[in-house]
Design an enzyme around this catalytic site. Structure first.
Site, short mmCIF file in Angstrom:
data_model
loop_
_atom_site.label_atom_id
_atom_site.label_comp_id
_atom_site.label_asym_id
_atom_site.label_seq_id
_atom_site.Cartn_x
_atom_site.Cartn_y
_atom_site.Cartn_z
N PHE A 174 -4.67 1.63 -34.31
CA PHE A 174 -4.88 2.54 -35.58
C PHE A 174 -4.58 1.25 -36.22
CE2 PHE A 174 -1.62 3.86 -38.88
CZ PHE A 174 -2.42 4.44 -39.36
N ASP A 184 -5.13 -7.65 -35.41
CA ASP A 184 -4.23 -6.85 -36.24
C ASP A 184 -2.46 -7.02 -36.37
OD1 ASP A 184 -2.55 -4.88 -37.63
OD2 ASP A 184 -4.20 -3.33 -37.04
N LYS A 244 3.73 -5.27 -44.47
CA LYS A 244 4.58 -3.83 -43.85
C LYS A 244 5.91 -5.63 -44.57
CE LYS A 244 3.08 -0.81 -40.92
NZ LYS A 244 3.05 -0.21 -41.49
#
Length: 419
Positions: free
Chosen positions: A157, A244, A273
């Site tokens: 994801f 990632d 983030k």
């Protein structure tokens, strides 16, 4: 009247909404129904806590999917945002600004790379990494035009753009959004070296993109040595390794980067983030010059990427991580969390797993996970299920030992009532 979609799986609706029904209803009336939140209406946050519209305080054990590692509304980061917003916020990249170079230098020296591309969202960083890898494949590796392959893992994801959906094996993400055939993406099982090597042998493979710990899949931690072997194989077959680290990076997994648990250096790292402390979208793609040199003027860009406001905030957000020793705190308290819940494995709690303060409890039934999250919310702790029966627990890294044990107690009590 609140929609039946919201009522689904929400046996404690009234006790959770606490007068928030009008706010929920307005979202249902005017917003796209692309989320299914817990029916809690939040209006304020500070540190590890958030408050609903009725003034009830909750411990936030989701951290906006690790966007607020430094805690909600960290005063130093907020003040930086206020100060810079009164001076200059955006110039676009049509001009130089006085902050971008310093921030790029800080990112490169902090994470050990020669170059960085600043973007906004995590999905943009992922898209950028794939574009860079493809161009590198053509210009450096010599892959024939339009033949470059990129390998991903099952359960991955990294966003919900078309390319991210096209790399997914989750029907909720790709159903009715195709076709994806032209992307030339291929999937291999996560934590399976043999399957990966078969794909890497193909001379048209440009990159392998993976999460060091899979977040959305349910905090799936690979076997020891997997990352090291991935690095060795990517080097052997001249394939770029893309890590990632949007969720796992900046201390969440108990190291600055999760790949540091095995002491390896990927060719490309994506960050996002908590690079902003949760104040605005900021992301980055890190690589050495031999990789990022494939980008030339007009080949890639972003109106907001690298804007002065983002640069100033990112610098302060990283300062907070080191000044407050958040990486060590994550590692130490994560061990405490897992040790406490390992005692419950084998029954209602099927499995406990994680690194640092990125952890999950796998519950024996999907309905049990949702109901457990409702009970925890009633007792003042917020978390959310993923993939039906898995609950992620990722409090802000500023949490202290006393607060962690308070949260553990709430989770324990909720589990007892749910069994």
């Amino acid at each position: 009247m609140i929609s039946k979609m919201l009522l689904r799986n929400s046996g404690s609706l009234k006790s959770l909404t606490r007068g928030g029904e009008p706010f929920i209803q307005k979202e249902l009336d005017y917003g796209a129904h692309n989320y299914h939140p817990l029916p809690v209406v939040l209006q304020r946050g500070q540190g590890i806590y958030v408050w609903d519209i009725a003034g009830k305080r909750y411990m936030d054990f989701l951290s906006a999917y690790s966007a607020v590692n430094q805690g909600h509304c960290h005063p130093k980061i907020v003040q930086t945002m206020i100060d810079q917003a009164q001076v200059l916020t955006i110039t676009s990249r049509a001009f130089y600004n006085n902050l971008l170079g310093d921030t790029e230098e800080l990112l490169c020296k902090t994470f050990g790379y020669q170059k960085v591309l600043m973007m906004n969202s995590g999905a943009e960083a992922g898209e950028s990494a794939v574009k860079i890898a493809r161009r590198w494949g053509y210009q450096v590796k010599g892959i024939p035009d339009n033949q470059a392959k990129v390998i991903f893992c099952t359960g991955n994801f990294w966003g919900r753009t078309l390319a991210a959906c096209g790399s997914s094996d989750d029907p909720d993400r790709y159903r009715n959004f195709g076709p994806f055939g032209g992307l030339n993406f291929h999937l291999v099982p996560y934590d399976n070296i043999e399957s990966l090597e078969e794909e890497l042998k193909n001379p048209n493979t440009a990159a392998f993109m993976m999460e060091p710990i899979q977040g959305e899949a349910g905090v799936v931690v690979p076997s020891k040595g997997y990352l090291t072997k991935v690095r060795e194989l990517c080097t052997k077959y001249n394939v770029l390794m893309i890590a990632d680290e949007i969720q796992t990076g900046i201390g969440r997994a108990g190291k600055l980067l999760a790949v540091e648990w095995e002491g390896i250096k990927p060719d490309i790292v994506t960050l996002g983030k908590s690079l902003s402390g949760g104040l605005m979208p900021i992301s980055a793609v890190l690589a050495d010059e031999s990789v990022l040199q494939v980008l030339d003027p007009n080949s890639h860009g972003s109106t907001f990427g690298g804007n002065p406001l983002a640069c100033k905030i990112a610098k302060t957000a990283l300062e907070v991580v080191f000044e407050e020793n958040l990486i060590n705190n994550s590692r130490e308290l994560g061990e405490v969390f897992r040790a406490e819940f390992k005692k419950l494995e084998g029954g209602f709690v099927k499995e406990v797993r994680g690194k640092g303060l990125m952890n999950a409890l796998e519950i024996s039934t999907p309905s049990g996970a949702w109901e457990l999250c409702e009970k925890m919310a009633e007792k003042g702790l917020l978390a959310k299920p993923t993939h039906g029966n898995i609950i992620r627990f990722a409090p802000p890294l500023v949490i202290n030992r006393e607060q962690l044990y308070e949260g553990i107690s709430i989770i324990y009590d909720s589990i007892k009532e749910s069994q």
